[in-house]
Design a protein around this motif. Structure first.
Motif, short mmCIF file in Angstrom:
data_model
loop_
_atom_site.label_atom_id
_atom_site.label_comp_id
_atom_site.label_asym_id
_atom_site.label_seq_id
_atom_site.Cartn_x
_atom_site.Cartn_y
_atom_site.Cartn_z
N ALA A 13 0.83 -1.21 0.00
CA ALA A 13 0.00 0.00 0.00
C ALA A 13 0.86 1.26 0.00
N ILE A 14 1.88 1.28 0.86
CA ILE A 14 2.76 2.47 0.95
C ILE A 14 3.52 2.67 -0.37
N LYS A 15 4.09 1.60 -0.89
CA LYS A 15 4.89 1.75 -2.10
C LYS A 15 4.03 2.04 -3.32
N THR A 16 2.81 1.53 -3.34
CA THR A 16 1.92 1.84 -4.45
C THR A 16 1.59 3.32 -4.50
N MET A 17 1.29 3.89 -3.33
CA MET A 17 1.01 5.32 -3.27
C MET A 17 2.25 6.13 -3.66
N ARG A 18 3.40 5.75 -3.14
CA ARG A 18 4.63 6.50 -3.45
C ARG A 18 4.93 6.47 -4.94
N THR A 19 4.83 5.29 -5.55
CA THR A 19 5.20 5.15 -6.95
C THR A 19 4.25 5.90 -7.87
N ASN A 20 2.95 5.87 -7.56
CA ASN A 20 1.97 6.49 -8.44
C ASN A 20 1.84 7.99 -8.21
N VAL A 21 2.21 8.48 -7.05
CA VAL A 21 2.12 9.91 -6.78
C VAL A 21 3.42 10.62 -7.16
N VAL A 22 4.55 10.09 -6.70
CA VAL A 22 5.83 10.77 -6.89
C VAL A 22 6.67 10.08 -7.95
N CYS A 23 6.74 8.75 -7.90
CA CYS A 23 7.56 7.96 -8.81
C CYS A 23 9.02 8.45 -8.77
N GLY A 24 9.56 8.86 -9.88
CA GLY A 24 10.94 9.34 -9.91
C GLY A 24 11.10 10.77 -9.47
N GLY A 25 10.00 11.41 -9.06
CA GLY A 25 10.07 12.80 -8.62
C GLY A 25 9.26 13.70 -9.54
N LEU A 26 8.56 14.67 -8.96
CA LEU A 26 7.82 15.64 -9.76
C LEU A 26 8.80 16.64 -10.36
N THR A 27 8.70 16.86 -11.65
CA THR A 27 9.62 17.75 -12.35
C THR A 27 8.94 19.08 -12.66
N PRO A 28 9.65 20.19 -12.49
CA PRO A 28 9.03 21.50 -12.72
C PRO A 28 9.07 21.91 -14.19
N THR A 29 8.03 22.61 -14.60
CA THR A 29 7.99 23.24 -15.92
C THR A 29 7.71 24.72 -15.71
N PRO A 30 8.76 25.57 -15.72
CA PRO A 30 8.54 27.01 -15.50
C PRO A 30 7.61 27.59 -16.55
#
Length: 540
Positions: free
Chosen positions: A83-100
């Motif tokens: 449950a914890i890893k499923t949430m982490r992978t689908n929400v953040v995965c490799g990290g949210l990347t910014p688009t200025p």
């Protein structure tokens, strides 16, 4: 009116009046929820042990137990880990990347100039975010820190990040992120302050679980212990613990000094609740049930023969699994261990009955699925996603993914707003102050600063069961004006539509150049060279 009431009216009218008034009051009380969920008289509700309190009694006072049990379940119960890893992978995965995406219309900048500024901002942010130097521990880059922070939030209910400054050789920016586990954010001497008092010569109104609030309930500071309360040194009392008071915002600059990521369930709540808190009991019981069934299956698979002799023998039993000198367990003459294909001697006069466990293993999966569905509803993770199995039907799988996408989208927006964007804005201010980014009016007008710091955060792409149909649906939404190309690109691939268009423009220009070269070469190869001399059909 019953017979008793009529008789009471004739004998004692005053008591009859009081009885009637009491019955009327009871009928008034037993209305609405008092006949259902709030009933104190129904047999079905008498066994309900209940007690209510403020957010402090219901939440903050129970956080220590909730955190430790949540982490224990994460380390030992596979369903909790999933449950914890499923949430982490689908929400953040490799990290949210910014688009200025600066607001060039407000700033009075052309689109071409805005694209150049956005590209420069992205390059500068990469200098800080792509290397472990952004981490105060110098272990993770910014995107790996996002995974650490979000996992800590899920496990502990909240996560703490301190925004520090430290100069390092060869590093253009001084901003550092210090990630602190939630346990270290605690009240001085591990005692909450519920009334105004003096601590180290400072007037304090209230401190609950390390969060200091003023008389109006506004958070003003956080108290951080210098060591983990559950560390072995702290438990042994080898060194006294010390607390550092960190103001939530700088008194002069208004800069945010610390980020405490939590999602409140009740007004007045200052600390978060672990994700697994509502299902901890079910998780632990399912873990025990799984272990019992696994043990029963192992014991049932063993074939152990007990040999009863008429005479005692000092010889090593035939077929013994391990010799005495290499026994794993401590020697215990009163116990007999089972093993596959083992033959065990018994003393004369002794007898045993082989344990034949009768467990309904055939109903194990059905029972597990029934309980998991209830926990999935509490966690907002469909059981199909939690199990990573989509074996029912296409429509059911698509419905489960769509419902889970709403959950992950909510968490992603919250995480971007409360962690990624504040860190980005703190970095941006430093970049402007150091002159690495030109932003006229940034330090003077907050509206100008907000226009320059406008940014979108893209995460992992949405899971597509049928990419062709999903792409067609996305195109229809864009053509109908229900969505934009940028939104659809972010959802389907996690990328940037503008960056894709710029890349496609470059690729198209490159392809035209290659096609022109290839076409010219083909023409040269197919051309027939002219022959020297006169007419070939005419004799000399």
């Amino acid at each position: 009116m019953g017979m008793f009431d009529s008789l009471l009216t004739a004998i004692a009218p005053e008591r009859a009046v009081k009885r009637a008034a009491a019955q009327s009051a009871i009928r008034a009380i037993n209305s609405g929820y008092s006949n259902y969920g709030a009933s104190l008289h129904k047999k079905s509700m008498r066994g309900w042990t209940w007690h209510g309190g403020s957010p402090k009694e219901d939440i903050e006072d129970n956080l220590r137990v909730l955190r430790e049990r949540s982490r224990d379940a994460f380390m030992g119960v596979p369903l909790a880990t999933g449950a914890i890893k499923t949430m982490r992978t689908n929400v953040v995965c490799g990290g949210l990347t910014p688009t200025p995406q600066i607001d060039n219309a407000f700033l009075g900048i052309s689109d071409e100039e805005a694209q150049k500024i956005n590209a420069q901002i992205a390059r500068e942010f990469g200098l800080w975010a792509n290397k472990p130097t952004c981490d105060a521990d110098r272990l993770d880059n910014f995107y790996m820190l996002q995974q650490l922070v979000f996992t800590g939030f899920l496990l502990n209910g909240d996560a703490v990040a301190v925004l520090q400054n430290k100069k390092s050789p060869g590093v253009p920016y001084d901003l550092r992120l210090r990630i602190i586990e939630a346990d270290r954010l605690c009240s001085p001497s591990f005692m909450d302050v519920l009334s105004p008092c003096e601590i180290n010569g400072r007037h304090v109104e209230k401190i609950v679980q390390g969060v200091e609030t003023d008389a109006e309930g506004m958070v003003v500071a956080y108290w951080i212990c210098d060591r983990h309360p559950l560390a072995s040194t702290a438990a042994a009392g080898l060194a006294a613990s010390h607390w550092t008071r960190v103001e939530a915002y700088g008194a002069k600059t208004g800069r945010q000094n610390i980020l405490c990521l939590m999602q409140r369930d009740r007004a007045g709540q200052v600390r978060g609740v672990p994700l697994l808190a509502p299902v901890l009991e079910s998780l632990k019981q399912l873990g025990r049930f799984t272990d019992a069934e696994l043990t029963a299956a192992v014991v049932s698979a063993m074939f152990t023969v007990f040999i009863k002799k008429t005479d005692q023998s000092d010889e090593i039993p035939f077929g013994e699994m391990l010799p005495p000198e290499v026994q794993v367990d401590a020697p215990d003459k009163t116990s007999v261990e089972l093993a596959p294909g083992a033959f065990i001697d018994l003393n004369p006069g002794e007898d045993v009955q082989f344990a034949d466990p009768k467990h309904p293993t055939t109903g194990f999966e059905a029972f597990m699925n029934a309980i998991v569905k209830q926990m999935a509803a509490a966690l907002e993770i469909p059981s199909e996603v939690l199990y990573k199995q989509f074996s029912t039907s296409y429509s059911a799988a698509r419905g489960a993914l769509n419902e889970f996408w709403r959950t992950t989208g909510m968490h992603r927006d919250w995480f971007a707003d409360y962690f990624c964007q504040p860190v980005y804005e703190t970095w941006f201010r430093e970049a402007v102050c150091k002159g690495r980014i030109k932003a006229p009016g940034f330090l003077v007008d907050p509206a100008v600063a907000a226009a320059y710091m406008n940014c979108t955060w893209n995460g992992p792409a949405r899971t597509n069961l049928n990419p062709k149909d999903e792409a067609a649906a996305a195109q229809m939404r864009v053509n109908s004006g229900f969505s934009t190309a940028a939104q659809e690109t972010a959802q389907m691939t996690g990328g940037s539509y503008e960056a894709n268009m710029r890349q496609r423009k470059s690729e198209a220009a490159l392809k035209r150049e290659v096609d022109e070269i290839a076409g010219a070469q083909a023409q040269q190869q197919t051309a027939v060279p002219e022959r020297d001399g006169g007419d070939p059909g005419k004799d000399e």
